[in-house]
Design a protein around this motif. Structure first.
Motif, mmCIF file in Angstrom:
data_model
loop_
_atom_site.group_PDB
_atom_site.id
_atom_site.type_symbol
_atom_site.label_atom_id
_atom_site.label_comp_id
_atom_site.label_asym_id
_atom_site.label_seq_id
_atom_site.Cartn_x
_atom_site.Cartn_y
_atom_site.Cartn_z
ATOM 1 N N VAL A 1 0.863 -1.182 0.000
ATOM 2 C CA VAL A 1 0.000 0.000 0.000
ATOM 3 C C VAL A 1 0.898 1.231 0.000
ATOM 4 C CG1 VAL A 1 -1.841 1.228 1.191
ATOM 5 C CG2 VAL A 1 -1.735 -1.278 1.302
ATOM 6 N N PRO A 2 1.036 1.919 -1.145
ATOM 7 C CA PRO A 2 1.921 3.086 -1.202
ATOM 8 C C PRO A 2 1.379 4.232 -0.348
ATOM 9 C CG PRO A 2 1.418 2.246 -3.392
ATOM 10 C CD PRO A 2 0.472 1.592 -2.454
ATOM 11 N N ARG B 1 4.023 -0.587 4.040
ATOM 12 C CA ARG B 1 2.709 -1.004 4.504
ATOM 13 C C ARG B 1 2.194 -2.119 3.609
ATOM 14 N NH1 ARG B 1 -1.160 -0.803 8.600
ATOM 15 N NH2 ARG B 1 -3.220 -1.096 7.704
ATOM 16 N N TRP B 2 1.701 -3.213 4.258
ATOM 17 C CA TRP B 2 1.169 -4.358 3.535
ATOM 18 C C TRP B 2 -0.234 -4.674 4.038
ATOM 19 C CZ3 TRP B 2 4.151 -6.221 -0.340
ATOM 20 C CH2 TRP B 2 5.511 -5.928 -0.305
ATOM 21 N N GLU B 3 -1.053 -5.186 3.123
ATOM 22 C CA GLU B 3 -2.402 -5.615 3.487
ATOM 23 C C GLU B 3 -2.709 -6.954 2.833
ATOM 24 O OE1 GLU B 3 -5.264 -2.652 2.434
ATOM 25 O OE2 GLU B 3 -4.879 -1.423 4.224
ATOM 26 N N ALA B 4 -3.567 -7.729 3.512
ATOM 27 C CA ALA B 4 -4.029 -9.003 2.949
ATOM 28 C C ALA B 4 -5.340 -9.372 3.625
ATOM 29 C CB ALA B 4 -2.996 -10.112 3.155
ATOM 30 N N ARG B 5 -6.219 -10.017 2.880
ATOM 31 C CA ARG B 5 -7.490 -10.507 3.409
ATOM 32 C C ARG B 5 -7.271 -11.928 3.937
ATOM 33 N NH1 ARG B 5 -11.878 -8.191 5.259
ATOM 34 N NH2 ARG B 5 -11.581 -6.626 3.606
ATOM 35 N N LEU B 6 -7.591 -12.133 5.243
ATOM 36 C CA LEU B 6 -7.407 -13.434 5.878
ATOM 37 C C LEU B 6 -8.714 -14.205 5.837
ATOM 38 C CD1 LEU B 6 -5.325 -12.446 9.046
ATOM 39 C CD2 LEU B 6 -4.499 -13.112 6.782
ATOM 40 N N GLU B 7 -8.669 -15.394 5.253
ATOM 41 C CA GLU B 7 -9.856 -16.246 5.154
ATOM 42 C C GLU B 7 -9.449 -17.683 5.488
ATOM 43 O OE1 GLU B 7 -11.015 -15.728 1.142
ATOM 44 O OE2 GLU B 7 -12.074 -13.841 1.500
ATOM 45 N N PRO B 8 -10.015 -18.261 6.530
ATOM 46 C CA PRO B 8 -9.682 -19.653 6.859
ATOM 47 C C PRO B 8 -10.346 -20.601 5.876
ATOM 48 C CG PRO B 8 -11.378 -18.870 8.318
ATOM 49 C CD PRO B 8 -10.976 -17.690 7.481
ATOM 50 N N PRO B 9 -9.859 -21.833 5.804
ATOM 51 C CA PRO B 9 -10.479 -22.807 4.892
ATOM 52 C C PRO B 9 -11.863 -23.213 5.391
ATOM 53 C CG PRO B 9 -8.790 -23.852 6.220
ATOM 54 C CD PRO B 9 -8.689 -22.384 6.500
ATOM 55 N N GLY C 1 -16.316 -18.753 6.022
ATOM 56 C CA GLY C 1 -17.080 -17.747 5.301
ATOM 57 C C GLY C 1 -16.807 -16.339 5.761
ATOM 58 N N ASN C 2 -16.161 -16.172 6.913
ATOM 59 C CA ASN C 2 -15.813 -14.844 7.413
ATOM 60 C C ASN C 2 -14.368 -14.526 7.050
ATOM 61 O OD1 ASN C 2 -18.343 -14.871 8.463
ATOM 62 N ND2 ASN C 2 -17.720 -14.952 10.613
ATOM 63 N N SER C 3 -14.020 -13.256 7.177
ATOM 64 C CA SER C 3 -12.648 -12.840 6.876
ATOM 65 C C SER C 3 -12.335 -11.592 7.687
ATOM 66 C CB SER C 3 -12.480 -12.566 5.380
ATOM 67 O OG SER C 3 -13.249 -11.431 4.984
ATOM 68 N N MET C 4 -11.050 -11.216 7.692
ATOM 69 C CA MET C 4 -10.627 -9.955 8.302
ATOM 70 C C MET C 4 -9.463 -9.407 7.496
ATOM 71 S SD MET C 4 -8.484 -11.013 11.756
ATOM 72 C CE MET C 4 -9.900 -11.800 12.502
ATOM 73 N N LEU C 5 -9.300 -8.085 7.564
ATOM 74 C CA LEU C 5 -8.245 -7.413 6.813
ATOM 75 C C LEU C 5 -7.030 -7.226 7.705
ATOM 76 C CD1 LEU C 5 -7.429 -6.034 4.140
ATOM 77 C CD2 LEU C 5 -8.225 -3.868 5.159
ATOM 78 N N LEU C 6 -5.916 -7.792 7.286
ATOM 79 C CA LEU C 6 -4.662 -7.680 8.009
ATOM 80 C C LEU C 6 -3.851 -6.521 7.451
ATOM 81 C CD1 LEU C 6 -2.342 -8.912 9.888
ATOM 82 C CD2 LEU C 6 -1.623 -10.139 7.810
ATOM 83 N N GLY C 7 -3.310 -5.695 8.322
ATOM 84 C CA GLY C 7 -2.392 -4.639 7.926
ATOM 85 C C GLY C 7 -1.073 -4.782 8.668
ATOM 86 N N LEU C 8 0.041 -4.664 7.944
ATOM 87 C CA LEU C 8 1.373 -4.782 8.543
ATOM 88 C C LEU C 8 2.197 -3.558 8.203
ATOM 89 C CD1 LEU C 8 2.474 -8.442 7.626
ATOM 90 C CD2 LEU C 8 1.459 -7.662 9.768
ATOM 91 N N GLU C 9 2.955 -3.075 9.167
ATOM 92 C CA GLU C 9 3.976 -2.061 8.952
ATOM 93 C C GLU C 9 5.310 -2.739 9.210
ATOM 94 O OE1 GLU C 9 4.676 2.056 7.956
ATOM 95 O OE2 GLU C 9 2.749 1.105 8.331
ATOM 96 N N ALA C 10 6.116 -2.932 8.149
ATOM 97 C CA ALA C 10 7.341 -3.714 8.294
ATOM 98 C C ALA C 10 8.509 -2.996 7.641
ATOM 99 C CB ALA C 10 7.170 -5.101 7.677
ATOM 100 N N ARG C 11 9.674 -3.141 8.263
ATOM 101 C CA ARG C 11 10.902 -2.584 7.696
ATOM 102 C C ARG C 11 11.498 -3.575 6.701
ATOM 103 N NH1 ARG C 11 14.000 -2.462 12.808
ATOM 104 N NH2 ARG C 11 12.251 -3.709 13.548
ATOM 105 N N GLU C 12 11.994 -3.049 5.628
ATOM 106 C CA GLU C 12 12.638 -3.919 4.626
ATOM 107 C C GLU C 12 14.116 -4.025 4.968
ATOM 108 O OE1 GLU C 12 13.475 -4.542 -0.114
ATOM 109 O OE2 GLU C 12 12.713 -2.647 0.604
ATOM 110 N N LEU C 13 14.426 -5.089 5.669
ATOM 111 C CA LEU C 13 15.816 -5.388 6.026
ATOM 112 C C LEU C 13 16.128 -6.763 5.451
ATOM 113 C CD1 LEU C 13 15.726 -4.185 9.746
ATOM 114 C CD2 LEU C 13 16.729 -2.992 7.795
ATOM 115 N N PRO C 14 16.417 -6.816 4.167
ATOM 116 C CA PRO C 14 16.469 -8.113 3.459
ATOM 117 C C PRO C 14 17.773 -8.864 3.662
ATOM 118 C CG PRO C 14 16.906 -6.325 1.932
ATOM 119 C CD PRO C 14 16.639 -5.671 3.258
#
Length: 684
Positions: A56-57, A85-93, A149-162
């Motif tokens: 997410v820019p 900043r990263w985002e992903a939709r979490l959905e269990p099986p 059938g439910n989900s939640m939106l995950l947001g991460l703030e992470a440093r790029e230290l590769p």
């Protein structure tokens, strides 16, 4: 992992159900058996969500897929160390239960600075339970249950230290939480063990506990039901164990599985375990420096200062000579056997020479290369008797190089030392009293020492030698057996004994051991060699116990082998602790640098002493043990050309191997630390 010595919990819970030895407990307790690679069991399901992530820019431009963000074309545009900043939709099986939390696992959680769930701030990733021996950054984020059938939106703030992973944090995996991620046990205190529910829903389970002795014999066990509201905690008491309790093991059983074991250990650094009774002189010490050079031949009457604790090194302000008195006045306990002599066990960490006085009379002298030492104190001692142990310690060891005079007051520097002893360091040589002396009863006719060798190939077998001491001409019978958690698994028979004119005798023992479990990093099973000495009338005069493990360690070509299987070892020179942590969770195949002459469990970047050996034996990790008194730092001050040096080196190792050779965790013996012969006699 287990902790250093703590008092066991003294309160009694009214809800606890206890089982004495021999009663059916139904708890299924056995020896500690870690998971195959110290990881949690494989989950019922696991989903890698890494490629679901979108960058997410900050400028509001459209998100960019994870793979596209790390394309070669964009690599030169990224700023190393920047925060993204990263985002992903979490959905269990499908068919995921809705009554148990989930966990999001990251390969390297330490670069993740902030987390949101559906736009709301979330607790950070946790590395709880990994333990100090687990040196990676793996971590987990506890999530609420997500029904299918439910989900939640995950947001991460992470440093790029590769350093390892291009995105810094590696792969992200969604899975069911483990019991250890949901429930925590906190270290015991007088008011009980604190059980913490980290989840957002109520839990119910059972706290199980067991008291054991040093040889793994169950003494008392029980269970207490627990019920915790969401995010709640509660104290639960455990009844105190009997006096011979060495370890208390705890865990929580839930419908979804069991937590790791938690240990509370008594007297982890006790040297002498062969007999049940021992007095450890841990407190009540006092000290003073001698004023005469050389000092008086008996302890002084006054001028004493208290010793705060052991290990003890005096301050420079107290350092008024090169001789220091330490003294302890003590009372033998009420259950002390009547009429027996005493044996003083003097551990290794006396720096560097000791003259020993008992009740004002000098009874022995030992240099550091003669330690650990077991010193007989003749006489007839009874319960409740008051006695005084005085030790005169000096920082240079008897045997100055020819022409060297006793030094002036103050710590000796390397250039002024010139000692003919296996001692060397770039630091000034100092007086130290770093180990706790122990006193044990000494039967008139006794098993004096035992050496044990237990191997796996070609078939499991045990060989041992028992030394017997007592009255000249005494005759009796030695009975030997191998036991596992108190249960006899092999009898090595009965052997007739007759002591010679000097009051000495020995017996060689050997026995196959079919059906044993070899000691290794996955099943660190420990056995007991129990020796019982009977007089001609059939009465037991002494019982001697040794803890050991069956294992082989060697080299096959360019690889190390443990019990015939090649192993990859992960060295730990300055990455510690030694497994003495809470809960029980060491890194697999860890081999630690260890000093058998040390007293503190961890000091100076190394694991040390018998405490670390005990922990390694029980936890299933490996030690490379060394003599820290011999090292490259100051090696040019050694008098290498003198035969005394080599005699003392040999004596040091003879004492070390005789005392500690039964510890299966010791797989390498290192005669010195970074030794470099820079002085006279190097070529010889």
């Amino acid at each position: 992992m287990s902790r250093r010595s703590l008092p066991l919990i003294v309160a009694l819970s009214l809800l606890a159900t206890t089982h004495a030895p021999g009663e059916p407990a139904g708890s299924g307790w056995g020896p500690f058996r870690p998971a195959f690679d110290r990881l949690a069991p494989r989950p019922d399901w696991e989903t890698d969500i890494t490629e679901r992530l979108s960058h997410v820019p900050p400028d509001g431009t459209p998100p960019l897929a994870h793979g596209a963000f790390f394309s070669p074309a964009r690599r030169i545009l990224r700023v190393k160390g920047a925060s993204y900043r990263w985002e992903a939709r979490l959905e269990p099986p499908p068919a995921t239960p809705n009554d148990w939390p989930l966990a999001l696992e990251a390969d390297e959680s330490r670069v993740i600075d902030a987390v949101t769930l559906d736009g709301k701030p979330s607790p950070a990733f946790s590395r709880n339970g990994r333990g100090a021996l687990w040196s990676s950054g793996e971590g987990h984020l506890l999530l609420p249950p997500l029904p299918s059938g439910n989900s939640m939106l995950l947001g991460l703030e992470a440093r790029e230290l590769p350093q390892i992973y291009p995105n810094g944090f590696g792969r992200l995996r969604l899975r069911p939480a483990t019991p250890d991620e949901v429930v925590l046990l906190e270290s015991p205190a007088k008011d009980g063990i604190r059980v913490v529910n980290r989840s957002g829903f109520a839990i119910a389970g059972t706290l199980r506990w067991i008291h054991e002795d040093y040889f793994g014999v169950p003494l008392l066990e029980g269970e207490t039901p627990i019920q915790l509201a969401p995010s709640a905690h509660a104290r639960h008491a455990i009844p105190p164990g009997p006096p011979e309790t060495y370890k208390t093991r705890c865990r929580i059983d839930l419908p979804q599985g069991s937590t790791l074991e938690y240990w509370d250990v008594r007297e982890l650094d006790q040297t002498f375990r062969a007999r049940d009774r021992a007095v450890r002189l841990k407190s009540g010490w006092r000290f003073q420096f001698a004023t005469a050079n050389p000092p008086a031949t008996r302890p002084p009457d006054d001028g004493w200062k208290p010793v705060a604790s052991i290990p003890f090194r005096p301050s420079d302000a107290d350092y008024t000579s090169h001789w220091m008195w330490v003294e302890n006045r003590f009372t033998l306990p009420s259950d002390w056997p009547v009429g027996q002599a005493l044996e003083l066990i003097l551990p290794t960490a006396i720096e560097h020479h000791a003259r020993i006085f008992f009740d004002g009379r000098e009874i022995a002298a030992r240099a550091n290369w003669e330690l650990p030492a077991r010193i007989a104190i003749p006489g007839s001692f009874s319960a409740g008797g008051n006695h005084t142990l005085s030790i005169l310690v000096t920082d240079y060891v008897a045997g100055l190089a020819p022409g060297i005079k006793p030094p002036e007051a103050g710590p000796m520097t390397p250039t002024g030392r010139g000692v003919a002893a296996p001692i060397g360091t770039t630091d000034p040589m100092r007086i130290a009293f770093n180990a706790i002396p122990e006193l044990a009863p000494l039967p008139a006719n006794r098993i004096d020492a035992t050496s044990v060798r237990a191997t796996v190939a070609p078939e499991p077998a045990l060989t041992a030698t028992a030394r017997i001491a007592g009255r000249p001409g005494w005759s009796g019978t030695l009975r030997a057996s191998v036991r596992f958690r108190g249960r006899e698994i092999a009898s090595i028979g009965e052997h007739a004994i007759r002591l010679d004119a000097a009051g000495n005798g020995s017996v060689s023992l050997s026995s196959p051991a079919p059906g044993i479990t070899p000691w290794n990093v996955h099943t660190p099973d420990l056995y007991e060699l129990r020796l019982e000495l009977f007089d001609a009338g059939g009465a037991v005069t002494d019982t001697h116990r040794t803890r050991f493990g069956f294992r082989d360690f060697g080299i096959d070509g360019d690889r190390f082998v443990l019990n015939g299987e090649r192993v990859n070892l992960y060295g730990g020179s300055h990455v510690y602790n030694t497994g003495l942590r809470w809960p029980v969770y060491p890194h697999p195949y860890r081999i630690l640098r260890h000093g058998f002459t040390g007293s503190e469990v961890v000091a100076g970047g190394t694991s040390n002493g018998v405490a670390a050996m005990n922990a390694a034996d029980e936890m299933g990790y490996l030690l490379k043990t060394a003599d820290w008194s011999v090292n490259a730092h100051g090696a040019d001050t050694y008098a290498w050309h003198l035969p005394e040096i080599w005699e003392r080196l040999r004596a040091t190792w003879r004492h070390a191997i005789e005392t500690y050779g039964h510890h299966p965790s010791i797989v390498m013996w290192d005669i010195a630390n970074e030794i470099a012969f820079r002085g006279r006699g190097e070529r010889e």
